[in-house]
Each structure stands twice: as C-alpha cells, then as structure tokens.
Design an enzyme around this catalytic site. Structure first.
Site, PDB file in Angstrom:
ATOM      1  N   ASP A 102       0.866  -1.176   0.000  1.00  0.00           N
ATOM      2  CA  ASP A 102       0.000   0.000   0.000  1.00  0.00           C
ATOM      3  C   ASP A 102       0.901   1.223   0.000  1.00  0.00           C
ATOM      4  O   ASP A 102       1.716   1.405   0.906  1.00  0.00           O
ATOM      5  CB  ASP A 102      -0.843  -0.030   1.286  1.00  0.00           C
ATOM      6  CG  ASP A 102      -2.170   0.672   1.127  1.00  0.00           C
ATOM      7  OD1 ASP A 102      -2.190   1.718   0.475  1.00  0.00           O
ATOM      8  OD2 ASP A 102      -3.173   0.179   1.681  1.00  0.00           O
ATOM      9  N   ASP A 203      -2.923   4.701  -2.342  1.00  0.00           N
ATOM     10  CA  ASP A 203      -3.881   5.341  -1.446  1.00  0.00           C
ATOM     11  C   ASP A 203      -4.264   6.736  -1.954  1.00  0.00           C
ATOM     12  O   ASP A 203      -3.385   7.510  -2.361  1.00  0.00           O
ATOM     13  CB  ASP A 203      -3.218   5.457  -0.059  1.00  0.00           C
ATOM     14  CG  ASP A 203      -4.184   5.893   1.016  1.00  0.00           C
ATOM     15  OD1 ASP A 203      -5.133   5.138   1.294  1.00  0.00           O
ATOM     16  OD2 ASP A 203      -3.997   6.993   1.584  1.00  0.00           O
ATOM     17  N   GLU A 245      -6.561   4.112  -5.787  1.00  0.00           N
ATOM     18  CA  GLU A 245      -7.800   4.368  -5.049  1.00  0.00           C
ATOM     19  C   GLU A 245      -8.310   5.751  -5.436  1.00  0.00           C
ATOM     20  O   GLU A 245      -7.623   6.747  -5.210  1.00  0.00           O
ATOM     21  CB  GLU A 245      -7.550   4.312  -3.534  1.00  0.00           C
ATOM     22  CG  GLU A 245      -8.854   4.425  -2.751  1.00  0.00           C
ATOM     23  CD  GLU A 245      -8.676   4.890  -1.310  1.00  0.00           C
ATOM     24  OE1 GLU A 245      -9.538   4.587  -0.485  1.00  0.00           O
ATOM     25  OE2 GLU A 245      -7.670   5.579  -1.001  1.00  0.00           O
ATOM     26  N   HIS A 319     -10.994  -2.169   4.319  1.00  0.00           N
ATOM     27  CA  HIS A 319     -10.780  -1.814   5.724  1.00  0.00           C
ATOM     28  C   HIS A 319     -11.457  -0.510   6.130  1.00  0.00           C
ATOM     29  O   HIS A 319     -11.382  -0.108   7.285  1.00  0.00           O
ATOM     30  CB  HIS A 319      -9.281  -1.721   5.988  1.00  0.00           C
ATOM     31  CG  HIS A 319      -8.653  -0.620   5.178  1.00  0.00           C
ATOM     32  ND1 HIS A 319      -8.547  -0.683   3.810  1.00  0.00           N
ATOM     33  CD2 HIS A 319      -8.145   0.580   5.535  1.00  0.00           C
ATOM     34  CE1 HIS A 319      -7.989   0.426   3.360  1.00  0.00           C
ATOM     35  NE2 HIS A 319      -7.728   1.206   4.389  1.00  0.00           N
ATOM     36  N   ASP A 320     -12.069   0.191   5.170  1.00  0.00           N
ATOM     37  CA  ASP A 320     -12.767   1.446   5.475  1.00  0.00           C
ATOM     38  C   ASP A 320     -14.284   1.278   5.454  1.00  0.00           C
ATOM     39  O   ASP A 320     -15.012   2.243   5.711  1.00  0.00           O
ATOM     40  CB  ASP A 320     -12.422   2.518   4.423  1.00  0.00           C
ATOM     41  CG  ASP A 320     -10.964   2.951   4.453  1.00  0.00           C
ATOM     42  OD1 ASP A 320     -10.335   2.868   5.531  1.00  0.00           O
ATOM     43  OD2 ASP A 320     -10.453   3.369   3.399  1.00  0.00           O
TER      44      ASP A 320
HETATM   45  O1  TEU Z   1      -8.966   6.198   2.433  1.00  0.00           O
HETATM   46  C1  TEU Z   1      -9.403   7.258   1.665  1.00  0.00           C
HETATM   47  C2  TEU Z   1     -10.580   7.939   2.113  1.00  0.00           C
HETATM   48  O2  TEU Z   1     -11.031   8.867   1.453  1.00  0.00           O
HETATM   49  C3  TEU Z   1     -11.197   7.486   3.395  1.00  0.00           C
HETATM   50  O3  TEU Z   1     -10.692   8.243   4.422  1.00  0.00           O
HETATM   51  C4  TEU Z   1     -12.639   7.548   3.343  1.00  0.00           C
HETATM   52  O4  TEU Z   1     -13.092   8.849   3.154  1.00  0.00           O
HETATM   53  C5  TEU Z   1     -13.169   7.049   4.641  1.00  0.00           C
HETATM   54  O5  TEU Z   1     -12.462   5.920   5.038  1.00  0.00           O
HETATM   55  C6  TEU Z   1     -14.591   6.681   4.478  1.00  0.00           C
HETATM   56  O6  TEU Z   1     -15.013   6.253   5.700  1.00  0.00           O
HETATM   57  C7  TEU Z   1      -7.624   5.882   2.441  1.00  0.00           C
HETATM   58  C8  TEU Z   1      -7.393   4.681   3.314  1.00  0.00           C
HETATM   59  O7  TEU Z   1      -8.055   3.572   2.762  1.00  0.00           O
HETATM   60  C9  TEU Z   1      -7.844   5.008   4.721  1.00  0.00           C
HETATM   61  O8  TEU Z   1      -7.741   3.895   5.565  1.00  0.00           O
HETATM   62  C10 TEU Z   1      -6.968   6.132   5.208  1.00  0.00           C
HETATM   63  O9  TEU Z   1      -7.419   6.546   6.468  1.00  0.00           O
HETATM   64  C11 TEU Z   1      -6.985   7.328   4.260  1.00  0.00           C
HETATM   65  O10 TEU Z   1      -6.819   6.949   2.898  1.00  0.00           O
HETATM   66  C12 TEU Z   1      -5.846   8.271   4.586  1.00  0.00           C
HETATM   67  O11 TEU Z   1      -4.624   7.719   4.218  1.00  0.00           O
END
Ligand code: TEU
Ligand code: CA
Length: 543
Positions: A102, A203, A245, A319-320
């Site tokens: 990542d 990311d 992403e 994971h989000d």
């Molecule tokens: O996520 C991108 C992102 O836009 C998220 O923060 C999203 O808005 C949120 O999770 C929705 O609930 C990436 C990663 O996947 C995330 O884990 C990180 O926190 C974020 O970038 C910052 O690096």
C-alpha cells in the site's frame, strides 16, 4: 502465453486484502504482524488467491493505523522487521502469491524526517516538501475541511505558517509540485520493486495534485501528468499490478487511470456502488436507505463503460467499509445464503475481484459501546456530533452502520479464546460471533461461505468468459432479481440472484434450460424458475 497476456496476468487474478493489524498475531502482543501472515499462507493458498494487498506496514506512529508513514523504507516494529518482510515476499512466492504493498503518497506522518526538517525553518531544503501558506493564527487560509473532521489547515507558530492536511493533523500533505518530492518517491518505489514486490495499491491517489488556494482537492489539473511520470519511472519497468484508489472517479477518469496502453495503472478502485446512500451535501454518517435499482444501474454502467478500454476492480469490502453481508445481505437468518449470493453477483462480472479478510467467511458488523472503538474517523465524529448536540443513540446507530472498525475486528480463525487471532489481549475486541463464524469450522464444511469463494475463484480461472465476456444487464427494473449475462465468441454465462429474503418466481421468459448449472448456492434447486431466499446461480453454455 503471449507477451500481451503475460503483462495482463492480473485480468484473471483474484486478490485478497489483509489488514495486518487484525489478521494474525504471532507474539501475543495483541496486534497482528508479518510473522502471523506467514503462518497463514497455507490458508490463503487453499482459498486460491493470486496476490495479497497488504495495508501499510511501514514505520508509523499509527495515528491512522499505518496510513501515516514516518519511514517508507522500514517496517514498523509492531509488525516485524524488514527481514520479516523479505521472508514474507519469498514464502508467499512459494505459495504462488504475490505481495502488493500500500503506497500512501498523498501525505506522510508529521513524524517523518522530511516533515521534522520542514518545520525547522522556511529556508530548510525540506520545507517545500509540504504545502504551506502564510497567515495569522486563528484565520486559516480558507475553510477547507479535513476528511476526518476539523480544518484542513494547521498552524505552526514557529514558522508563522499553516500546513495543509486532507486527513488528520498528523498526516501533512506532500507537495507534488516539487520535483524533488516526486524523485524521492520514485526512488523509494523502485527500492521496493527490487525487493520483489508484486504491485502497489495507491492510497487516495486522486488527491495528490491538490491546489488548495482554488479549493481543488481531488482530480487536480496535473493529476494524470504526475501519475504517468510515476508509472514511467517505476511500475512500467516490471510486470506489476497497480491499483489506484479514486473516490472521485467517473468512468471517463477511470479510463485514464486504467488505460490499456499501461501508461498509468492496471486498474482503479472507484466507489460509486459503495456510495449509493450518500446524500448530497451530507456526511457518510447521515444514514439513508440503499437503493437496489440504483445498484444495478451503477454496476452495469461501469461494466459497459470500461469494456475493452479500461479495467475495473470488483469489491464490496475493504478496511474502510462496513461488512457487505450486514449492509446488502442479511447477517442473521440468511447470513450464509446472502453472503454467497453477494459473492456470486460480484465475481461473475468483469474486473479483478478483491476479497477483504473475513469476507470469505461472511464476517459481520459489530455493535460495541463507544469505549471499544479505535478508529480515528469514528472517534472524531463521535466527539464532533456530541458537541453539536446529536442524540447519543443516533450517533451510535451511525457508528454501527458505517464505522470503519466494523471491518477491523480480528480475523476469526477458530472458536478458541480471541478467535485464535492472539494469545494476548487483542487491540480491538473480537466480534462475539466468532464461536459460530470462523475459518476452522468453514474449512471442513463443503457448503460454507469459504467453499463458495473458493469455487468462484476456480471458475474464473477455468472459463475465459469471466475475464473477457461482454456484459448485459437483464431485468433492469425488477425489484427482486439481479441478473446478467456475459458472452464472448465461444462461451456464455448467465448469472441470476434473488437479492432478497423471500422465495420468488423469476419473470424471465427465455429458456435457460439449454445451459448447464455451473454453480448454485443451494444444494438443490426446487423449481427451475423458483428462487429461494438469496438464491444465486451461474449457468454456462459452450457455443
Ligand atoms: O482512504 C481514503 C478515504 O477517502 C477514506 O478516508 C474515506 O473517506 C473514509 O475511510 C470513508 O469512511 C484511504 C485509506 O483507505 C484510509 O484507511 C486512510 O485513512 C486514508 O486513505 C488516509 O490515508
Ligand atoms: Ca504481534
């Protein structure tokens, strides 16, 4: 295999996402680690996946669970050492699994050496590695807000300047306008490629080309210029799989990211099917019903638009995101059936499927008291909404439905203490349903959700049509069924899913009896045209 095929090996691949912190602990400190992943490679091989996308394991103060990196070329001691990482790459290879790392390139940690230097003075050579604006204390340059709440500007009194951060204050944005920053990044990527990394997930890559004065955060004017430069200087030198992403991607933008000429990435993560309940001008926490017809429309549109001119990723979970079986399925009475139905629906489409750890077991959301949550986004929102006077029960309802911690509870391996995840105290509470839902039990059950995923992975490898067939949506306005065909010159498949929990007759007139049943999520079909709750079938025809 022709050269073309070789380069595009990932079109037939299935990828598994590991959130290392929650996958397997090997030393009893309650946090998953690299040695733990190595112990579970047999399991992953049994499932049949081709590559693992590893959420960040670099050195990090863990303000955002590793998405705040303080050294891109070292491993955080909680996960292990650089040597463990090298062992993981080699051991995975023996299991025919590539490791995808990542890359968090939009921002670093504020504890990164670059930022510590940058903060020393305006003249410091690293100062321009970040995004600064002059100002007065208490009056930020503008009203841009960070994704985790609060202003996107943080005041540094020693410098009399603000720095820009799209995420937490501990995640200052890197300044991609500075060619030195870009060169440092490319060198670092090439260093990982030399170590045998199979690919990268990038990311929030759509945010790197920001122009905060114009309030441009994503899709900035120089975005694709930067990506093409990076791709040329790094990825294109090896047969890598790369996935960007991009929350803000439209099909038009996705065609740039995943251009078949290989100038940017292999494919893109876009979230249109995930954000169907997102209301204009509101936050993800403001709950709304999920529209089924819209889901069909959106998935179908992406299938059509990228056909032969781009490449999509297929995913329900990461994971989000909350767990898919709790979101679109039924995580109680029909948990197994609905988890399988959702898997069939997704894996029949064109693109590269991603399975998020535990999805292959039908793991579910959780509902904990607030003290049990760990995620910075969840905790910031809780506090913000409390201050704004929201009702406690409404805040908690949003958390149960949407918290990122739903996906982050420990992997459920077996029915022993802490689900076999750790011998210590897990960093986040294990979902209490682990005694019923766990890998050990499912591995011996030919009818499990795990077995379904395994079969789907095999089918994709056996029949070309899964990779290259043209997509056609059927029953566009039907409120119960999700049905489509995929077809190439030699083969055709027909995928049909009863999307809800009641028995239904399928209104399709066509005679599908000419086709063979490739897969069904019920042991027996009662009647050809009658579908049991969440029943899903894949029919096949060799022309
Ligand atoms: O996520 C991108 C992102 O836009 C998220 O923060 C999203 O808005 C949120 O999770 C929705 O609930 C990436 C990663 O996947 C995330 O884990 C990180 O926190 C974020 O970038 C910052 O690096
Ligand atoms: Ca550990």
């Amino acid at each position: 295999m022709s050269e073309e095929r070789n380069r595009d090996w990932w079109k037939k691949a299935v990828i598994y996402q590991i959130y290392p912190r929650s996958f397997q602990d090997s030393n009893g400190d309650g946090i998953g680690d690299l040695k733990g992943i190595i112990q579970r490679l047999d399991y992953l091989q049994e499932l049949g996946i081709d590559a693992v996308w590893l959420s960040p394991v670099y050195q990090s103060p863990q303000d955002d669970n590793g998405y705040d990196i303080s050294d891109y070329q070292d491993i955080d001691p909680i996960f292990g050492t650089l040597e463990d990482m090298e062992t993981l790459i080699q051991e995975a290879k023996k299991h025919n699994i590539r490791i995808i790392m990542d890359l968090v390139l939009n921002h670093s940690s504020d504890e990164h050496r670059w930022f510590k230097e940058a903060k020393k003075s305006r003249e410091n050579p690293y100062h321009d590695y970040y995004v600064w604006r002059d100002g007065e204390e208490g009056t930020p340059p503008n009203d841009l807000r960070g994704c985790f709440g609060g202003s996107a500007w943080e005041w540094v009194p020693e410098l009399g300047q603000y720095y820009f951060h799209q995420f937490s204050v501990k995640q200052p944005d890197l300044n991609w306008e500075n060619p030195k920053v870009r060169q440092e990044i490319y060198q670092m990527i090439n260093w990982w490629i030399d170590k045998g990394i199979g690919g990268f997930r990038l990311d929030v890559i759509d945010r790197i080309a920001k122009e905060p004065d114009k309030k441009i955060t994503d899709n900035g004017p120089r975005l694709h210029e930067f990506i093409r430069e990076m791709s040329r200087e790094t990825f294109q030198k090896a047969e890598l799989i790369t996935v960007g992403e991009a929350w803000g991607a439209t099909p038009e933008i996705a065609k740039l990211y995943s251009n078949p000429d290989g100038s940017e990435f292999s494919m893109v993560f876009q979230f249109e099917h995930i954000e169907l309940d997102q209301q204009e001008g509101k936050e993800k926490w403001d709950l709304a019903p999920l529209p089924f017809l819209k889901l069909k429309q959106v998935l179908a549109r992406w299938q059509k638009e990228l056909y032969q001119c781009g490449w999509n990723s297929l995913f329900w979970d990461n994971h989000d995101l909350p767990r898919i079986v709790s979101r679109w399925g039924d995580d109680k009475e029909y948990r197994t059936e609905s988890a399988k139905m959702l898997a069939v629906l997704l894996h029949g489409m064109q693109g590269t499927p991603y399975i998020y750890q535990g999805e292959e077991l039908g793991m579910t959301n959780v509902a904990y008291p607030i003290e049990e949550y760990r995620d910075i986004e969840t905790l910031n929102m809780y506090q913000e909404r409390q201050e704004k006077g929201y009702k406690e029960c409404d805040i908690m309802a949003s958390i149960y439905a949407k918290s990122r911690d739903n996906a982050r509870t420990p992997m459920q391996w077996d029915s022993t203490a802490s689900a076999g995840f750790t011998e210590g105290t897990p960093w986040i509470k294990v979902n209490p349903n682990y005694t019923e839902i766990n890998a050990k039990q499912q591995l011996k059950d030919p009818d499990s959700v795990f077995a379904c995923y395994k079969t789907l992975i095999q089918l994709r490898k056996t029949y070309e049509v899964f990779a290259d067939g043209a997509f056609e949506l059927l029953l566009e306005n039907d409120p119960e069924f999700f049905a489509y065909t995929r077809e190439n010159q030699q083969e055709k498949i027909f995928v049909i899913c009863n999307f809800y929990g009641k028995t239904c007759d399928c209104p399709l007139e066509e005679n599908w009896r000419e086709m063979n049943l490739l897969y069904g999520n019920y042991q027996s079909i009662e009647m050809e045209c009658t579908y049991q709750p969440y029943e899903a079938r894949i029919y096949y025809l060799k022309k």
